[in-house]
Design a protein around this motif. Sequence first.
Motif, PDB file in Angstrom:
ATOM      1  N   SER A  24     -41.270  36.598  31.407  1.00 26.77           N
ATOM      2  CA  SER A  24     -41.936  37.440  32.389  1.00 26.77           C
ATOM      3  C   SER A  24     -42.821  38.486  31.740  1.00 26.77           C
ATOM      4  O   SER A  24     -42.741  38.751  30.549  1.00 26.77           O
ATOM      5  N   LEU A  25     -43.645  39.082  32.536  1.00 29.88           N
ATOM      6  CA  LEU A  25     -44.499  40.172  32.088  1.00 29.88           C
ATOM      7  C   LEU A  25     -43.653  41.314  31.533  1.00 29.88           C
ATOM      8  O   LEU A  25     -43.996  41.921  30.519  1.00 29.88           O
ATOM      9  N   THR A  26     -42.546  41.571  32.166  1.00 33.88           N
ATOM     10  CA  THR A  26     -41.657  42.638  31.723  1.00 33.88           C
ATOM     11  C   THR A  26     -41.153  42.368  30.311  1.00 33.88           C
ATOM     12  O   THR A  26     -41.135  43.251  29.468  1.00 33.88           O
ATOM     13  N   ARG A  27     -40.741  41.157  30.056  1.00 37.36           N
ATOM     14  CA  ARG A  27     -40.261  40.803  28.716  1.00 37.36           C
ATOM     15  C   ARG A  27     -41.393  40.925  27.697  1.00 37.36           C
ATOM     16  O   ARG A  27     -41.175  41.356  26.575  1.00 37.36           O
ATOM     17  N   LYS A  28     -42.589  40.541  28.100  1.00 35.07           N
ATOM     18  CA  LYS A  28     -43.736  40.651  27.199  1.00 35.07           C
ATOM     19  C   LYS A  28     -44.029  42.104  26.858  1.00 35.07           C
ATOM     20  O   LYS A  28     -44.432  42.422  25.748  1.00 35.07           O
ATOM     21  N   VAL A  29     -43.815  42.986  27.820  1.00 33.75           N
ATOM     22  CA  VAL A  29     -44.054  44.410  27.598  1.00 33.75           C
ATOM     23  C   VAL A  29     -42.984  44.992  26.666  1.00 33.75           C
ATOM     24  O   VAL A  29     -43.290  45.791  25.794  1.00 33.75           O
ATOM     25  N   LEU A  30     -41.751  44.592  26.842  1.00 35.34           N
ATOM     26  CA  LEU A  30     -40.655  45.175  26.069  1.00 35.34           C
ATOM     27  C   LEU A  30     -40.473  44.548  24.693  1.00 35.34           C
ATOM     28  O   LEU A  30     -39.896  45.174  23.802  1.00 35.34           O
ATOM     29  N   LYS A  31     -40.949  43.339  24.471  1.00 39.15           N
ATOM     30  CA  LYS A  31     -40.760  42.659  23.184  1.00 39.15           C
ATOM     31  C   LYS A  31     -41.287  43.474  22.004  1.00 39.15           C
ATOM     32  O   LYS A  31     -40.570  43.660  21.016  1.00 39.15           O
ATOM     33  N   PRO A  32     -42.521  43.996  22.045  1.00 32.08           N
ATOM     34  CA  PRO A  32     -42.981  44.790  20.897  1.00 32.08           C
ATOM     35  C   PRO A  32     -42.199  46.086  20.700  1.00 32.08           C
ATOM     36  O   PRO A  32     -42.032  46.534  19.567  1.00 32.08           O
ATOM     37  N   VAL A  33     -41.714  46.664  21.775  1.00 37.20           N
ATOM     38  CA  VAL A  33     -40.901  47.882  21.670  1.00 37.20           C
ATOM     39  C   VAL A  33     -39.610  47.556  20.919  1.00 37.20           C
ATOM     40  O   VAL A  33     -39.198  48.295  20.020  1.00 37.20           O
ATOM     41  N   ILE A  34     -39.011  46.443  21.266  1.00 37.04           N
ATOM     42  CA  ILE A  34     -37.772  46.030  20.614  1.00 37.04           C
ATOM     43  C   ILE A  34     -38.025  45.667  19.152  1.00 37.04           C
ATOM     44  O   ILE A  34     -37.263  46.056  18.269  1.00 37.04           O
ATOM     45  N   TYR A  36     -40.390  46.789  17.164  1.00 35.81           N
ATOM     46  CA  TYR A  36     -40.651  48.040  16.436  1.00 35.81           C
ATOM     47  C   TYR A  36     -39.345  48.785  16.164  1.00 35.81           C
ATOM     48  O   TYR A  36     -39.087  49.232  15.045  1.00 35.81           O
ATOM     49  N   GLN A  37     -38.535  48.938  17.196  1.00 35.92           N
ATOM     50  CA  GLN A  37     -37.270  49.659  17.048  1.00 35.92           C
ATOM     51  C   GLN A  37     -36.352  48.941  16.072  1.00 35.92           C
ATOM     52  O   GLN A  37     -35.640  49.581  15.296  1.00 35.92           O
ATOM     53  N   CYS A  38     -36.384  47.629  16.075  1.00 35.59           N
ATOM     54  CA  CYS A  38     -35.606  46.838  15.124  1.00 35.59           C
ATOM     55  C   CYS A  38     -36.001  47.206  13.694  1.00 35.59           C
ATOM     56  O   CYS A  38     -35.143  47.447  12.843  1.00 35.59           O
ATOM     57  N   GLU A  64     -38.388  41.442   7.148  1.00 33.93           N
ATOM     58  CA  GLU A  64     -38.278  42.370   8.279  1.00 33.93           C
ATOM     59  C   GLU A  64     -39.084  41.864   9.477  1.00 33.93           C
ATOM     60  O   GLU A  64     -38.603  41.882  10.608  1.00 33.93           O
ATOM     61  N   HIS A  65     -40.294  41.405   9.219  1.00 39.04           N
ATOM     62  CA  HIS A  65     -41.151  40.881  10.284  1.00 39.04           C
ATOM     63  C   HIS A  65     -40.482  39.683  10.970  1.00 39.04           C
ATOM     64  O   HIS A  65     -40.422  39.622  12.201  1.00 39.04           O
ATOM     65  N   LYS A  94     -34.951  52.328  29.119  1.00 40.82           N
ATOM     66  CA  LYS A  94     -35.629  51.508  28.112  1.00 40.82           C
ATOM     67  C   LYS A  94     -34.979  51.681  26.745  1.00 40.82           C
ATOM     68  O   LYS A  94     -34.742  50.719  26.035  1.00 40.82           O
ATOM     69  N   LYS A  95     -34.656  52.923  26.392  1.00 40.76           N
ATOM     70  CA  LYS A  95     -33.992  53.183  25.105  1.00 40.76           C
ATOM     71  C   LYS A  95     -32.633  52.493  25.048  1.00 40.76           C
ATOM     72  O   LYS A  95     -32.270  51.875  24.049  1.00 40.76           O
ATOM     73  N   GLU A  96     -31.876  52.610  26.123  1.00 37.41           N
ATOM     74  CA  GLU A  96     -30.544  52.007  26.183  1.00 37.41           C
ATOM     75  C   GLU A  96     -30.626  50.485  26.099  1.00 37.41           C
ATOM     76  O   GLU A  96     -29.874  49.851  25.349  1.00 37.41           O
ATOM     77  N   LEU A  97     -31.540  49.887  26.849  1.00 40.49           N
ATOM     78  CA  LEU A  97     -31.708  48.438  26.829  1.00 40.49           C
ATOM     79  C   LEU A  97     -32.152  47.966  25.448  1.00 40.49           C
ATOM     80  O   LEU A  97     -31.650  46.973  24.927  1.00 40.49           O
ATOM     81  N   THR A  98     -33.075  48.679  24.843  1.00 39.89           N
ATOM     82  CA  THR A  98     -33.574  48.321  23.516  1.00 39.89           C
ATOM     83  C   THR A  98     -32.449  48.342  22.496  1.00 39.89           C
ATOM     84  O   THR A  98     -32.277  47.401  21.718  1.00 39.89           O
TER      85      THR A  98
END
Length: 115
Positions: A24-34, A36-38, A64-65, A94-98
């Motif tokens: 989904s669009l939502t997953r696409k939005v959150l993937k780079p956040v996750i 990066y945080q990783c 790492e990548h 978002k922080k908690e989910l990440t």
Amino acid sequence: MKKYLMVLAVVAVSFWTYSHADMSLTRKVLKPVIAYQCGEELKQSKLWKVSTYLMQDSNKAKLEHNVCNCVGEKALIDVPASTLLKAIVNEEAKKELTQKAITNSLKGCLKKFTE
């Protein structure tokens, strides 16, 4: 006016999320956040520092990548759409989910690229 636009955006994202469950669009939005945080969490991890101490910087960056891309791909697979929507609107959610997503998928991704 802003409130109505926000509601409209949430409704549109909700529709999109429910109609495109696989990526989904939502997953696409959150993937780079996750991802990066990783990377940030890996750099702070004592285990990561010790296990990659003798690696060349280019090999460490590549590992790492690969690991964090894997985490970004797998982290949100079993997350309900309602939780994803909440994470888009609410920074704390978002922080908690990440954090939860990284914790749940990091071990498997590390194992995949280090064996």
